[in-house]
Structures are given as structure tokens and as C-alpha cells.
Design a protein around this motif. Structure first.
Motif, PDB file in Angstrom:
ATOM      1  N   GLU A  36       0.832  -1.207   0.000  1.00  0.00           N
ATOM      2  CA  GLU A  36       0.000   0.000   0.000  1.00  0.00           C
ATOM      3  C   GLU A  36       0.869   1.262   0.000  1.00  0.00           C
ATOM      4  N   ARG A  37       2.002   1.203   0.666  1.00  0.00           N
ATOM      5  CA  ARG A  37       2.893   2.367   0.765  1.00  0.00           C
ATOM      6  C   ARG A  37       3.817   2.497  -0.446  1.00  0.00           C
ATOM      7  N   SER A  38       3.990   1.431  -1.194  1.00  0.00           N
ATOM      8  CA  SER A  38       4.952   1.417  -2.288  1.00  0.00           C
ATOM      9  C   SER A  38       4.292   1.816  -3.609  1.00  0.00           C
ATOM     10  N   SER A  39       5.022   2.563  -4.402  1.00  0.00           N
ATOM     11  CA  SER A  39       4.525   2.932  -5.727  1.00  0.00           C
ATOM     12  C   SER A  39       5.019   1.954  -6.788  1.00  0.00           C
ATOM     13  N   ILE A  40       5.859   1.007  -6.386  1.00  0.00           N
ATOM     14  CA  ILE A  40       6.432   0.037  -7.324  1.00  0.00           C
ATOM     15  C   ILE A  40       5.459  -1.133  -7.486  1.00  0.00           C
ATOM     16  N   LYS A  41       5.065  -1.390  -8.713  1.00  0.00           N
ATOM     17  CA  LYS A  41       4.164  -2.509  -8.996  1.00  0.00           C
ATOM     18  C   LYS A  41       4.978  -3.733  -9.425  1.00  0.00           C
ATOM     19  N   GLY A  42       4.472  -4.911  -9.115  1.00  0.00           N
ATOM     20  CA  GLY A  42       5.137  -6.138  -9.524  1.00  0.00           C
ATOM     21  C   GLY A  42       6.465  -6.376  -8.825  1.00  0.00           C
TER      22      GLY A  42
END
Length: 72
Positions: A36-42
Motif C-alpha cells: 500500500e505504501r509502495s509505488s512500485i508494482k510487480g
């Protein structure tokens, strides 16, 4: 059988899938919060979350591959 109104009935709650391995709840929760806090997907966080959920539901290696292939 489904409930015909907009309320959740007890029999519907009873049918919720509940993981078999509750010792992984903390790991799953931590992975979700981190994602939820991370903008990195995958990321590796997603992989760890998927693995923890699969293990907590008692999926076999074959089942895990089937699920991962189905969702891409």
C-alpha cells in the motif's frame, strides 16, 4: 444459493475462505501494508504476498502454478 438483499447473511460469512495456516497472518498483513505504501508494482513484495497466501491456504506447488498462470 445467494442472498437476494444487500445484507450479508451468516451462511455467506461461513462460506468465506479462511486460510489454514494462521501463523502467516502477520506476514500477509505486513506485505499488504508495504504494498500500500509502495509505488512500485510487480515487486518482490507482491511475490512474497502471493506465496504467503498460497502457503496459508495449503495449496500444492501445482495449484500455485495454476493460479499464477491464470492471473498472469
Amino acid at each position: 444459493m445467494e442472498n437476494s438483499n444487500n445484507h450479508v447473511a451468516n451462511y455467506e460469512i461461513d462460506n468465506f475462505p479462511i486460510p489454514l495456516v494462521d501463523r502467516l497472518y502477520g506476514l500477509v498483513a505486513a506485505c499488504v501494508k508495504s504494498l500500500e505504501r509502495s509505488s512500485i508494482k510487480g515487486s518482490w513484495r507482491q511475490d512474497l504476498l502471493e506465496a504467503a497466501v498460497a502457503v496459508s491456504f495449503g495449496l500444492s506447488d501445482e495449484d500455485i502454478v495454476t493460479v499464477l498462470n491464470a492471473v498472469g
